[in-house]
Design a protein around this motif. Structure first.
Motif, PDB file in Angstrom:
ATOM      1  N   LEU A 311      18.803   3.924   2.313  1.00 54.28           N
ATOM      2  CA  LEU A 311      18.464   3.328   1.027  1.00 54.28           C
ATOM      3  C   LEU A 311      17.348   2.299   1.177  1.00 54.28           C
ATOM      4  CD1 LEU A 311      21.755   2.755  -1.002  1.00 54.28           C
ATOM      5  CD2 LEU A 311      20.314   4.774  -0.819  1.00 54.28           C
ATOM      6  N   ALA A 312      17.416   1.496   2.235  1.00 55.64           N
ATOM      7  CA  ALA A 312      16.387   0.481   2.441  1.00 55.64           C
ATOM      8  C   ALA A 312      15.013   1.116   2.610  1.00 55.64           C
ATOM      9  CB  ALA A 312      16.737  -0.376   3.656  1.00 55.64           C
ATOM     10  N   VAL A 313      14.943   2.172   3.419  1.00 57.18           N
ATOM     11  CA  VAL A 313      13.661   2.831   3.646  1.00 57.18           C
ATOM     12  C   VAL A 313      13.220   3.574   2.381  1.00 57.18           C
ATOM     13  CG1 VAL A 313      12.426   4.556   5.025  1.00 57.18           C
ATOM     14  CG2 VAL A 313      14.045   3.002   6.126  1.00 57.18           C
ATOM     15  N   ALA A 314      14.164   4.222   1.700  1.00 59.57           N
ATOM     16  CA  ALA A 314      13.824   4.965   0.481  1.00 59.57           C
ATOM     17  C   ALA A 314      13.297   4.034  -0.610  1.00 59.57           C
ATOM     18  CB  ALA A 314      15.041   5.730  -0.023  1.00 59.57           C
ATOM     19  N   LYS A 315      13.925   2.876  -0.777  1.00 61.42           N
ATOM     20  CA  LYS A 315      13.446   1.931  -1.792  1.00 61.42           C
ATOM     21  C   LYS A 315      12.057   1.407  -1.419  1.00 61.42           C
ATOM     22  CE  LYS A 315      13.976  -0.653  -5.493  1.00 61.42           C
ATOM     23  NZ  LYS A 315      13.027  -1.745  -5.340  1.00 61.42           N
ATOM     24  N   TYR A 316      11.823   1.191  -0.135  1.00 64.65           N
ATOM     25  CA  TYR A 316      10.495   0.781   0.330  1.00 64.65           C
ATOM     26  C   TYR A 316       9.458   1.854  -0.024  1.00 64.65           C
ATOM     27  CZ  TYR A 316       6.690   0.085   3.702  1.00 64.65           C
ATOM     28  OH  TYR A 316       5.457  -0.053   4.292  1.00 64.65           O
ATOM     29  N   VAL A 317       9.803   3.125   0.238  1.00 57.78           N
ATOM     30  CA  VAL A 317       8.889   4.230  -0.071  1.00 57.78           C
ATOM     31  C   VAL A 317       8.645   4.306  -1.571  1.00 57.78           C
ATOM     32  CG1 VAL A 317       8.674   6.749  -0.100  1.00 57.78           C
ATOM     33  CG2 VAL A 317       9.446   5.584   1.985  1.00 57.78           C
ATOM     34  N   TYR A 318       9.719   4.233  -2.343  1.00 55.95           N
ATOM     35  CA  TYR A 318       9.584   4.302  -3.806  1.00 55.95           C
ATOM     36  C   TYR A 318       8.645   3.208  -4.308  1.00 55.95           C
ATOM     37  CZ  TYR A 318      10.804   4.067  -8.764  1.00 55.95           C
ATOM     38  OH  TYR A 318      10.738   4.036 -10.135  1.00 55.95           O
ATOM     39  N   ASP A 319       8.828   1.995  -3.827  1.00 53.11           N
ATOM     40  CA  ASP A 319       7.983   0.883  -4.267  1.00 53.11           C
ATOM     41  C   ASP A 319       6.522   1.096  -3.870  1.00 53.11           C
ATOM     42  OD1 ASP A 319      10.167  -0.371  -5.386  1.00 53.11           O
ATOM     43  OD2 ASP A 319      10.495  -1.728  -3.686  1.00 53.11           O
ATOM     44  N   GLN A 320       6.303   1.662  -2.674  1.00 51.33           N
ATOM     45  CA  GLN A 320       4.938   1.932  -2.223  1.00 51.33           C
ATOM     46  C   GLN A 320       4.255   2.957  -3.141  1.00 51.33           C
ATOM     47  OE1 GLN A 320       4.256  -0.668   0.287  1.00 51.33           O
ATOM     48  NE2 GLN A 320       3.160   1.032   1.228  1.00 51.33           N
ATOM     49  N   VAL A 321       4.990   4.034  -3.448  1.00 50.14           N
ATOM     50  CA  VAL A 321       4.422   5.088  -4.297  1.00 50.14           C
ATOM     51  C   VAL A 321       4.205   4.576  -5.710  1.00 50.14           C
ATOM     52  CG1 VAL A 321       4.776   7.401  -5.232  1.00 50.14           C
ATOM     53  CG2 VAL A 321       5.448   6.914  -2.869  1.00 50.14           C
ATOM     54  N   SER A 323       3.673   1.482  -6.713  1.00 48.96           N
ATOM     55  CA  SER A 323       2.580   0.511  -6.775  1.00 48.96           C
ATOM     56  C   SER A 323       1.216   1.179  -6.657  1.00 48.96           C
ATOM     57  CB  SER A 323       2.748  -0.550  -5.681  1.00 48.96           C
ATOM     58  OG  SER A 323       2.630   0.036  -4.390  1.00 48.96           O
ATOM     59  N   SER A 324       1.191   2.375  -6.050  1.00 50.89           N
ATOM     60  CA  SER A 324      -0.073   3.099  -5.919  1.00 50.89           C
ATOM     61  C   SER A 324      -0.448   3.860  -7.185  1.00 50.89           C
ATOM     62  CB  SER A 324       0.007   4.084  -4.746  1.00 50.89           C
ATOM     63  OG  SER A 324       0.820   5.204  -5.080  1.00 50.89           O
ATOM     64  N   GLY A 325       0.478   3.932  -8.150  1.00 47.42           N
ATOM     65  CA  GLY A 325       0.230   4.662  -9.389  1.00 47.42           C
ATOM     66  C   GLY A 325       0.423   6.158  -9.276  1.00 47.42           C
ATOM     67  N   ALA A 326       1.029   6.620  -8.148  1.00 47.23           N
ATOM     68  CA  ALA A 326       1.155   8.058  -7.912  1.00 47.23           C
ATOM     69  C   ALA A 326       2.568   8.589  -8.165  1.00 47.23           C
ATOM     70  CB  ALA A 326       0.746   8.380  -6.470  1.00 47.23           C
ATOM     71  N   LEU A 327       3.391   7.812  -8.865  1.00 43.67           N
ATOM     72  CA  LEU A 327       4.770   8.227  -9.101  1.00 43.67           C
ATOM     73  C   LEU A 327       4.819   9.371 -10.110  1.00 43.67           C
ATOM     74  CD1 LEU A 327       7.466   7.133  -7.989  1.00 43.67           C
ATOM     75  CD2 LEU A 327       7.680   5.793 -10.089  1.00 43.67           C
ATOM     76  N   ASN A 328       5.484  10.458  -9.742  1.00 50.96           N
ATOM     77  CA  ASN A 328       5.604  11.633 -10.609  1.00 50.96           C
ATOM     78  C   ASN A 328       6.940  11.597 -11.339  1.00 50.96           C
ATOM     79  OD1 ASN A 328       3.125  12.888  -9.685  1.00 50.96           O
ATOM     80  ND2 ASN A 328       4.196  13.331  -7.769  1.00 50.96           N
ATOM     81  N   THR A 329       6.923  11.281 -12.631  1.00 49.82           N
ATOM     82  CA  THR A 329       8.154  11.249 -13.407  1.00 49.82           C
ATOM     83  C   THR A 329       8.356  12.578 -14.120  1.00 49.82           C
ATOM     84  OG1 THR A 329       7.008  10.265 -15.294  1.00 49.82           O
ATOM     85  CG2 THR A 329       8.059   8.756 -13.742  1.00 49.82           C
TER      86      THR A 329
END
Length: 341
Positions: A311-321, A323-329
């Motif tokens: 979860l810690a690593v996944a939340k870090y990844v989610y936040d990185q993506v 913040s980059s504006g590349a999140l696919n909803t």
């Protein structure tokens, strides 16, 4: 009024981009999760194993967890291990991870998780290697890998990313082809001299840091004499070492209750002697100075693998993506949002 929840899908390519080259940073995230776990700020139930009577070597595992603090999410990893995949040219493990909002419980992301799982496993191993080695003397200069798959590659990458520098690197695998493939990777990635060993004994006796990253279902290394030079052992695959070796070593685990299950080597040792006194403590205990590894015994770290790390690593990844504006909803993923229509 609460904003309508959204749901995102994060691909393996995005996960890779978020963690590649950030080994030290990911390791710090994993260390922070271990500290939260040690401080009682997590919930980490037992893993749940889906097994198949007609395919005993295959399994799918559910790891639910919750982390407070700066991570602040709930979630679950769903990871399969089908060793026969390797012969078909695809990886043994595949996984997804769901993140749930800590306030509403709504799932807000699904992430490809084989990379997250490998990264957190490798970061955990590298963190333990650094914490244990730095408290018992000079860092090891000779490393040996028993098992030459994806996890071994990630562990080497994370050891290097956390400041380990090797003069000699050894490889032992039941498949000569896999051993040669891993040797090729090491020769490209590391300046140390790389050797393929025909036996686990040869590799162990010539290594000060031994990494077990196999798919072994029961102990296959049984002679404590192979460890007479008191190496540091990262027992990542958990079932490689006999009870005799465990009982003659200084043992550190990630979580005592979790590790004493599913016929891991420590669990078999507990069944043999009827107690857990051979476990010196947890990695949290090492990090906080509660226990100090000796220089005159083999030191074995056996991590069962905690969902809170994923979860810690996944939340870090989610936040990185994000913040980059590349999140696919996914538009309209949650549809029935009005109680009475």
């Amino acid at each position: 009024m609460t904003q309508a929840p959204t749901f995102a899908v994060v691909s393996g390519a995005q996960v890779h981009e978020a963690v590649a080259g950030r080994e030290a940073e990911v390791t710090r995230m994993v260390e922070a999760a271990y500290r939260l776990h040690g401080e009682g700020l997590t919930v980490n139930p037992d893993s749940y194993f889906l097994r198949f009577p007609d395919r005993p070597s295959d399994r799918i595992i559910a790891l639910p967890a919750s982390v407070k603090g700066s991570v602040g999410v709930h979630g679950i990893k769903w990871i399969s291990s089908f060793p026969g995949n390797v012969a078909d040219g695809i990886p043994r493990a595949s996984a997804v991870l769901i993140l749930n909002d800590a306030e509403t419980g709504y799932p807000f992301a699904c992430l490809e998780s084989s990379i997250i799982s490998a990264a957190r496993t490798a970061a955990s191993a590298a963190l333990a290697a650094a914490a244990l080695a730095d408290r018992r003397g000079p860092r090891p200069r000779r490393v040996g890998f028993v098992g030459a798959g994806l996890i071994a590659r990630y562990i080497h990458t994370y050891l290097a990313g956390n400041g380990f520098d090797f003069d000699e690197l050894g490889v032992h695998d039941l498949s000569r082809e896999h051993a040669e493939g891993f040797q090729g990777y090491l020769e490209r990635a590391d300046k140390g001299e790389t050797t393929i060993h025909d036996s686990a004994e040869s590799l162990i006796r010539s290594s000060d840091l031994v990494v077990f990253a196999t798919v072994a279902g029961e102990p296959h290394v049984t002679d404590p004499g192979w460890f007479a030079h008191n190496p540091l052992v990262l027992h990542v695959s958990l079932r490689d070492l006999s009870s005799e070796i465990i009982l003659s070593s200084y043992n550190v685990v990630d979580d005592v209750e979790h590790c004493m299950k599913a016929n891991t080597s420590p669990h078999l040792a507990e069944q043999r002697v009827g107690h857990r006194d051979f476990v010196a403590g947890t990695l949290y205990d090492v990090l906080t100075g509660t226990t100090t590894p000796p220089a005159d015994k083999p030191v074995v770290f056996s991590p069962f693998g905690l969902g809170v790390l994923d979860l810690a690593v996944a939340k870090y990844v989610y936040d990185q993506v994000a913040s980059s504006g590349a999140l696919n909803t996914v538009p309209g993923f949650f549809h029935e949002m009005k109680r009475y229509g």
